[in-house]
Design a protein around this motif. Structure first.
Motif, PDB file in Angstrom:
ATOM      1  N   GLY A  55       6.082   9.950   8.764  1.00 20.55           N
ATOM      2  CA  GLY A  55       6.505   9.801   7.338  1.00 20.55           C
ATOM      3  C   GLY A  55       7.215   8.625   7.440  1.00 20.55           C
ATOM      4  N   VAL A  56       7.903   8.304   8.351  1.00 19.72           N
ATOM      5  CA  VAL A  56       8.878   6.965   8.268  1.00 19.72           C
ATOM      6  C   VAL A  56       8.014   5.870   8.236  1.00 19.72           C
ATOM      7  CG1 VAL A  56      10.247   5.257   9.585  1.00 19.72           C
ATOM      8  CG2 VAL A  56      10.911   7.966   9.310  1.00 19.72           C
ATOM      9  N   PHE A  57       6.701   5.967   9.083  1.00 20.08           N
ATOM     10  CA  PHE A  57       5.733   4.870   8.880  1.00 20.08           C
ATOM     11  C   PHE A  57       4.864   4.708   7.846  1.00 20.08           C
ATOM     12  CE2 PHE A  57       6.895   4.474  13.154  1.00 20.08           C
ATOM     13  CZ  PHE A  57       7.171   2.920  13.218  1.00 20.08           C
ATOM     14  N   ALA A  58       4.752   6.086   6.983  1.00 15.85           N
ATOM     15  CA  ALA A  58       4.075   6.034   5.818  1.00 15.85           C
ATOM     16  C   ALA A  58       4.948   5.244   4.703  1.00 15.85           C
ATOM     17  CB  ALA A  58       4.052   7.435   5.297  1.00 15.85           C
ATOM     18  N   VAL A  59       6.346   5.199   5.105  1.00 20.49           N
ATOM     19  CA  VAL A  59       7.166   4.673   3.942  1.00 20.49           C
ATOM     20  C   VAL A  59       7.209   3.130   4.309  1.00 20.49           C
ATOM     21  CG1 VAL A  59       9.482   4.313   3.107  1.00 20.49           C
ATOM     22  CG2 VAL A  59       8.540   6.813   3.289  1.00 20.49           C
ATOM     23  N   LEU A  60       7.267   2.786   5.537  1.00 18.93           N
ATOM     24  CA  LEU A  60       7.025   1.321   5.841  1.00 18.93           C
ATOM     25  C   LEU A  60       5.959   0.751   5.680  1.00 18.93           C
ATOM     26  CD1 LEU A  60       8.759   1.220   9.516  1.00 18.93           C
ATOM     27  CD2 LEU A  60       9.488   0.336   7.432  1.00 18.93           C
ATOM     28  N   LEU A  61       4.629   1.465   5.536  1.00 19.13           N
ATOM     29  CA  LEU A  61       3.333   1.009   5.302  1.00 19.13           C
ATOM     30  C   LEU A  61       3.371   0.696   3.773  1.00 19.13           C
ATOM     31  CD1 LEU A  61       0.938   3.496   6.859  1.00 19.13           C
ATOM     32  CD2 LEU A  61       0.957   1.143   7.495  1.00 19.13           C
ATOM     33  N   VAL A 455       8.477  16.552  -4.852  1.00 26.50           N
ATOM     34  CA  VAL A 455       7.615  16.182  -3.796  1.00 26.50           C
ATOM     35  C   VAL A 455       6.324  16.258  -4.545  1.00 26.50           C
ATOM     36  CG1 VAL A 455       6.515  17.167  -1.821  1.00 26.50           C
ATOM     37  CG2 VAL A 455       8.713  17.262  -1.914  1.00 26.50           C
ATOM     38  N   PHE A 456       6.037  17.177  -5.503  1.00 24.96           N
ATOM     39  CA  PHE A 456       4.681  17.288  -6.235  1.00 24.96           C
ATOM     40  C   PHE A 456       4.416  16.025  -7.150  1.00 24.96           C
ATOM     41  CE2 PHE A 456       2.170  18.394 -10.050  1.00 24.96           C
ATOM     42  CZ  PHE A 456       0.927  19.138  -9.218  1.00 24.96           C
ATOM     43  N   VAL A 457       5.739  15.564  -7.780  1.00 23.32           N
ATOM     44  CA  VAL A 457       5.516  14.384  -8.922  1.00 23.32           C
ATOM     45  C   VAL A 457       5.274  13.134  -7.752  1.00 23.32           C
ATOM     46  CG1 VAL A 457       6.795  12.882 -10.181  1.00 23.32           C
ATOM     47  CG2 VAL A 457       6.846  15.368 -10.581  1.00 23.32           C
ATOM     48  N   GLY A 458       6.272  12.928  -6.721  1.00 19.13           N
ATOM     49  CA  GLY A 458       6.132  11.843  -5.763  1.00 19.13           C
ATOM     50  C   GLY A 458       4.786  11.716  -5.330  1.00 19.13           C
ATOM     51  N   PHE A 459       3.979  12.951  -4.871  1.00 19.90           N
ATOM     52  CA  PHE A 459       2.814  12.851  -4.448  1.00 19.90           C
ATOM     53  C   PHE A 459       1.700  12.322  -5.324  1.00 19.90           C
ATOM     54  CE2 PHE A 459      -1.457  14.516  -3.442  1.00 19.90           C
ATOM     55  CZ  PHE A 459      -1.509  14.361  -2.005  1.00 19.90           C
ATOM     56  N   ASN A 460       1.929  12.799  -6.499  1.00 16.86           N
ATOM     57  CA  ASN A 460       0.674  12.633  -7.489  1.00 16.86           C
ATOM     58  C   ASN A 460       0.991  11.154  -7.792  1.00 16.86           C
ATOM     59  OD1 ASN A 460      -1.163  14.612  -8.362  1.00 16.86           O
ATOM     60  ND2 ASN A 460       1.120  15.977  -8.277  1.00 16.86           N
ATOM     61  N   LEU A 461       2.281  10.497  -7.866  1.00 12.31           N
ATOM     62  CA  LEU A 461       2.600   9.246  -8.101  1.00 12.31           C
ATOM     63  C   LEU A 461       1.729   8.360  -7.235  1.00 12.31           C
ATOM     64  CD1 LEU A 461       3.815   8.173 -10.339  1.00 12.31           C
ATOM     65  CD2 LEU A 461       6.049   8.076  -9.196  1.00 12.31           C
ATOM     66  N   ILE A 494       6.205   2.931  -5.012  1.00  8.85           N
ATOM     67  CA  ILE A 494       7.520   3.960  -5.588  1.00  8.85           C
ATOM     68  C   ILE A 494       7.381   5.284  -5.679  1.00  8.85           C
ATOM     69  CG2 ILE A 494       8.710   4.357  -7.847  1.00  8.85           C
ATOM     70  CD1 ILE A 494       7.835   1.255  -8.621  1.00  8.85           C
ATOM     71  N   GLY A 495       5.975   5.802  -5.597  1.00  6.27           N
ATOM     72  CA  GLY A 495       5.636   7.287  -5.662  1.00  6.27           C
ATOM     73  C   GLY A 495       6.058   7.888  -4.025  1.00  6.27           C
ATOM     74  N   SER A 496       5.847   6.835  -3.259  1.00 11.71           N
ATOM     75  CA  SER A 496       6.277   7.254  -1.809  1.00 11.71           C
ATOM     76  C   SER A 496       7.447   7.598  -1.502  1.00 11.71           C
ATOM     77  CB  SER A 496       5.690   6.501  -0.828  1.00 11.71           C
ATOM     78  OG  SER A 496       6.276   5.282  -0.634  1.00 11.71           O
ATOM     79  N   TYR A 497       8.323   6.706  -2.278  1.00  9.66           N
ATOM     80  CA  TYR A 497       9.837   6.947  -2.195  1.00  9.66           C
ATOM     81  C   TYR A 497      10.223   8.108  -2.785  1.00  9.66           C
ATOM     82  CZ  TYR A 497       9.737   1.883  -0.923  1.00  9.66           C
ATOM     83  OH  TYR A 497       9.424   0.682  -0.520  1.00  9.66           O
ATOM     84  N   VAL A 498       9.872   8.417  -4.034  1.00 13.12           N
ATOM     85  CA  VAL A 498       9.971   9.953  -4.828  1.00 13.12           C
ATOM     86  C   VAL A 498       9.709  10.804  -3.813  1.00 13.12           C
ATOM     87  CG1 VAL A 498       9.544  11.123  -6.505  1.00 13.12           C
ATOM     88  CG2 VAL A 498       9.698   8.643  -6.957  1.00 13.12           C
ATOM     89  N   MET A 499       8.421  10.807  -3.011  1.00 12.51           N
ATOM     90  CA  MET A 499       8.264  11.900  -2.152  1.00 12.51           C
ATOM     91  C   MET A 499       8.950  12.055  -1.203  1.00 12.51           C
ATOM     92  SD  MET A 499       4.368  13.071  -0.999  1.00 12.51           S
ATOM     93  CE  MET A 499       3.955  11.425  -0.834  1.00 12.51           C
TER      94      MET A 499
END
Ligand code: HEM
Ligand SMILES: [Cu+2]
Lengths: 572, 349
Positions: A55-61, A455-461, A494-499
């Motif tokens: 997850g940390v690397f997802a956000v970094l990516l 999580v749901f909103v962040g995911f879709n974003l 931005i969505g990934s930050y929300v998630m």
């Protein structure tokens, strides 16, 4: 109407307060435990650790992609290398260390024997061994991958190797020619694969040998059917991966020429081998998720699951058909048009059992008495995300459109919807559903629901816009992109930050419940599967007396009792 | 102007090929199916959640199956996906049944660029094609698997080492379009970008004639400078002394280079020629053996031009007056990838 608390009336109060968590103490008692519940918890710690890392690397990516050009590191060539190592780490850790094992190894391990009314899995020692294979393989794997990221980012060499930059798919001849440490990484994946095979073996044996009185095959809870299908795939498909990886090592170290065209080999052969495992593996990831959703939707609708046998059979159909569609990953590779057509046709056949399940879940809700508790929110989220993921799969199964969107962000979005949207959401549904049973504590319901929403909103974003970017031609695995794609990447980031924020809320809720949660009743949700008929948390032997199973979805046998904030069985 | 910017829709970029329309049609057909299904699922879910929300005293139904209903929702999707398969298959058949009289271009993919070779021998790093003429690309790769992707044509095919994959299309609109590498191929995968330029059919031949001879018509150092970007040297070698995948060309001519095996070599005409023909034979210390060979891919006059250019980058060497950057002909036939808007070191103004 007389009401009696059923589960374990013969336990004395002193015995009641003794459970698998506090039976013995000390780190050692955990590390050598043979109790499936404790092994489940060991897995939970390890797998959540892997999820955190991925997850940390997802956000970094996503942060690297917030603007075109190098972002986190200024020197372009190093920035590209850094990105390539990061997406390999993220993809490989998430696939091999999170989505494949998460549900079977954590929740399956914990719940399966209890659902079977058994004391443990069929082979407890094998179970512990498979955990240690996971742990050692995982540490090794992460070490190789992380050191590659660090090396490409800071130029610090942790060991001679050089990490991994092939992507989790290891495609030849890139993987046989790159200077990164393919052999050690492959070894790590190989060990992880063994862990997966052993868990599958253990589950199948348990379901054949340990079913209690009254539990015929068609009275098995659907979660167990799903685990059965999953285990079968694990046993049959994972050895193919192991062999493929060994061939890759042989190719790289000895130059045997299976995949190298200069030596008469075929680079596309690797893709056939690889997807022959990895496509069924997608169903290793998704079937257990569907099992959880079947349990949760039924229990929180207070209604018998609709079309039990269709759901059970569709699990098996998916497991079988899943073996026949690997070629749809290679529509552009130059394989024969006839093969393409056959693989396309077969691919569509898998979509049918999946569609059946969605309709069954909706029909289960029809006429129910629906409670939108946290697990149910995740289950509904699952149904939405899985539907979007499955429907967008139609674009990929259809030849004409797949040619256009293959290897673009459209695919990235699609597989995140099916693999992550579904598996992660089902995993979270299952974790919240069984949390009271596992730890004997209730989490904060309000925070749980809020987190599910975030999580749901962040995911879709994050992923919805990737469909558009991909359809417009944004290729995947790109460290850099043309200006015209910027807007999609920014929304996605931005969505990934929300998630990520939502997932942090989930973690806070869980940790908080361990410290301050109120004690959980035996059956907080009113399920009729056997795990709800023992104490929360269960004693080491699971049950004081071997229970008898009946229809796992006969929910009308349980009534809510406000005084214990849980359900009690209606005496018949 | 890029073709994409004008008429792309929300979901798809502009279509500029003959069968793109068919692909788009299937795309929107599936999209329609998806929208209908998704609306159905969302509406049912919301309806049920609302209608059957938990209310004390209300007993849930005990209904647990209904075979006709279940058969219905098995059979209808089966028919729908049958149609989707069929349409997708027909569209794909067209991509695989080229007409006769194709104009053939050989494509070599390498880390990290493309070489498009025309029937008259001209090699270009961008793909130039005439409008309304079916074109066949014959794809090969020098190193790993790459994949040639032109979104505006809705077409993609892998370039696999050791085999020739073929693809065909007919461009229907003049303009410039993107060409990407879609199969992950290492460090600069995302920089492996080229343009597709669709010419007016009557002017295409003239362009090709002009393009084929450009190197011979320029002063050598200047031709070398263009070759440096056109033939992919710029992907790995800088000319300003900064780092890269290969050594920088700045101030190397006439100097001695330390090699990986410990020996040294004087950078002269012979050394440069040998580095182009047998890149693996003299590897400079600190670098990997990743450069492809240019044997058979450069004419002698081109090699000479490159040598002149490298000479011109050395302080000890006096540049002839013609080697001025601005004097390049404005015809963008051989425009370097360096000018696409991706950012990165290629984009330095
Ligand atoms: C915050 C959550 C996540 C974000 C923002 C995210 C983002 C990304 C990005 C940017 C890529 C690279 C795409 C590319 O360049 O092709 C990627 C790849 C991938 N992700 Fe995620 N991801 C997330 C969570 C997950 C999870 C939970 C899983 C698994 C359950 C997962 C599985 C994968 C896989 C398998 C790949 C493919 C790697 C490859 O291309 O080989 N991701 N993700
Ligand atoms: Cu490439």
């Amino acid at each position: 109407m007389t009401i009696a608390t059923t589960a374990s009336p013969e336990l004395e109060p002193a015995a009641r307060s003794r459970n698998y968590l506090n039976q013995t103490r000390g780190l050692r008692s955990w590390l050598i435990t043979l109790d499936h519940k404790r092994i489940g918890i060991l897995y939970m710690v390890a797998i959540l650790g892997a999820f955190f890392l991925g997850g940390v690397f997802a956000v970094l990516l996503r942060t690297e992609l917030i603007s075109p050009g190098p972002t986190l590191i200024k020197d372009p060539v190093r920035a590209w290398d850094f990105y390539n190592h990061m997406f390999t780490l993220h993809g490989a850790v998430m696939t091999f260390m999170f989505i494949i094992p998460a549900i079977p190894a954590i929740l399956g391990n914990f719940v399966l024997p209890i659902m079977l009314g058994a004391k443990d899995v069929a082979f407890p020692r094998l179970n512990l061994l498979s955990f240690y294979l996971y742990a050692f393989g995982g540490v090794f794997f992460v070490w190789v991958l992380l050191s590659g990221v660090i090396e490409s980012a800071f130029g610090i060499k942790l060991y001679g190797g050089g990490g991994l930059d092939t992507g989790w798919t290891f495609y030849t001849p890139y993987s046989t020619s790159t200077s990164s440490a393919v052999v050690p990484a492959v070894l790590g994946a190989f060990i992880l694969g063994f862990s997966s095979i052993l868990t599958g073996l253990n589950f199948i044996a348990s379901m054949h040998m340990l079913r209690p009185k009254g539990m015929t095959w068609f009275r098995m809870p659907l979660f167990l059917w799903a685990l059965y299908g999953t285990s079968a795939i694990q046993i049959l498909a994972t050895p193919v991966l192991a062999i493929t990886l060994l061939l890759l090592v042989a190719e790289r170290t000895l130059g045997v020429g299976i995949f190298d065209p200069a030596l008469g080999g075929d680079p596309v052969l690797f893709q056939h081998f690889f997807w022959f495992y990895s496509h069924p593996a997608v169903y290793i990831m998704i079937l257990p998720a569907m099992g959880i959703i079947s349990e949760v939707v039924s229990v929180f609708s207070r209604k018998h699951i609709f079309g039990y046998s269709f759901i059970a059979m569709s699990s098996i159909a998916i497991a079988l058909l899943g073996f026949l569609v690997w070629g749809h990953h290679m529509f552009t590779s130059g394989q024969s048009p006839v093969a393409n057509a056959i693989f396309s046709l077969l691919t569509f056949t898998v979509s049918i059992p999946s569609a059946i399940k969605v309709f069954n879940w909706l029909a289960t809700m029809h006429g129910g008495s629906i409670q939108l508790k946290t697990p149910m929110l995740y289950a509904i989220g699952f149904i939405m995300l899985f539907s979007i993921g499955g429907l967008t799969g139609l674009f990929l199964g259809s030849l004409a459109t797949d040619i256009h969107v293959h290897d673009t962000y459209f695919v990235v979005a699609h597989f995140h919807y099916v693999m992550m949207g579904s598996t992660l959401f089902a995993f979270l549904a299952g974790m919240h559903y069984w949390w009271p049973k596992i730890f004997g504590k209730m989490y904060n319901e309000y925070l749980g629901r809020l987190a599910a929403l975030v999580v749901f909103v962040g995911f879709n974003l994050t992923f919805m816009v990737q469909f558009i970017a991909g359809a417009h031609g944004m290729p995947r695995r790109y460290a850099n992109y043309l200006d015209e794609f910027t807007i999609y990447h920014q929304i996605s980031t931005i969505g990934s930050y929300v998630m990520a924020a939502g997932l942090v809320m989930v973690a806070i809720n869980w940790l908080d419940s361990l410290v301050r949660g109120r004690p959980a009743p035996e059956n907080p949700w009113g399920g009729n599967t056997l795990e709800w008929q023992t104490t929360s948390p269960p004693p080491t032997e699971n049950f004081a007396r071997t229970p008898t199973a009946d229809d796992p979805y006969a929910l009308h046998k349980w009534r809510y009792d406000a005084s214990i904030e849980g359900y009690v069985k209606v005496a018949e | 102007m890029l073709g994409q910017s004008s008429e792309s829709s929300f979901w798809l970029p502009v279509n500029a090929s003959s069968y793109g329309g068919e692909v788009d049609w299937v795309f929107y057909f599936i999209y329609g199916v998806c929208v209908v299904m998704m609306v159905l699922i969302v509406v049912l879910a919301v309806l049920f959640i609302w209608r059957y929300r938990h209310r004390p005293g209300v007993e849930p139904s005990r209904l647990s199956h209904n075979t006709p209903l279940e058969l219905t929702w098995t059979i209808i999707p089966t028919i729908v996906v049958g149609f989707i398969f069929y349409f997708g298959f027909v569209g794909f058949l067209n991509m695989n049944t080229p007409p006769r009289n194709l104009y053939e271009i050989n494509v070599t993919a390498f880390k990290w660029g493309w070489a498009f070779q025309y029937p008259n021998g001209h090699v270009d790093q961008n793909l130039h094609i005439p409008r309304d003429r079916p074109v066949r690309l014959i794809l090969s790769s020098q190193d790993v698997i790459h994949s040639l992707y032109i979104p505006a044509f809705r077409i993609k095919k892998d370039a696999v080492p050791g085999r020739y994959n073929k693809m065909w299309f007919k461009a229907t609109k003049e303009g410039e379009y993107h060409l990407f590498c879609a199969e992950y191929c290492g460090t600069k995968h995302s920089e492996m970008y080229a343009k597709v330029i669709v010419h007016d059919p009557t002017q295409f031949a003239a362009w090709l004639e002009e393009a084929a001879n450009w190197a011979a018509k320029l002063p050598p150092a200047e031709a070398g400078q263009k070759l440096y970007s056109v033939r992919g040297c710029a992907q790995c070698h800088t000319v300003d002394g900064s780092g890269g995948i290969g050594p920088s060309f700045k101030n190397i001519f006439g100097e001695s280079q330390k090699l990986r095996d410990g020996s040294s070599v004087l950078v002269d005409e012979d050394y440069i020629r040998n580095s182009l023909m047998n890149p693996g034979s003299q590897i400079v210390a600190g670098f990997e053996n990743v450069m492809p060979t240019y044997k058979g891919r450069l004419k002698d006059v081109e090699i000479t031009a490159l040598i002149e250019y490298i000479k011109s980058l050395s302080e000890h060497y006096e540049a002839p007056p013609a080697a001025v950057e601005e004097s390049a002909p404005e015809e963008n036939a051989t425009q370097p990838a360096a000018q696409h808007s991706t950012g990165g070191e290629n984009t330095k103004p």
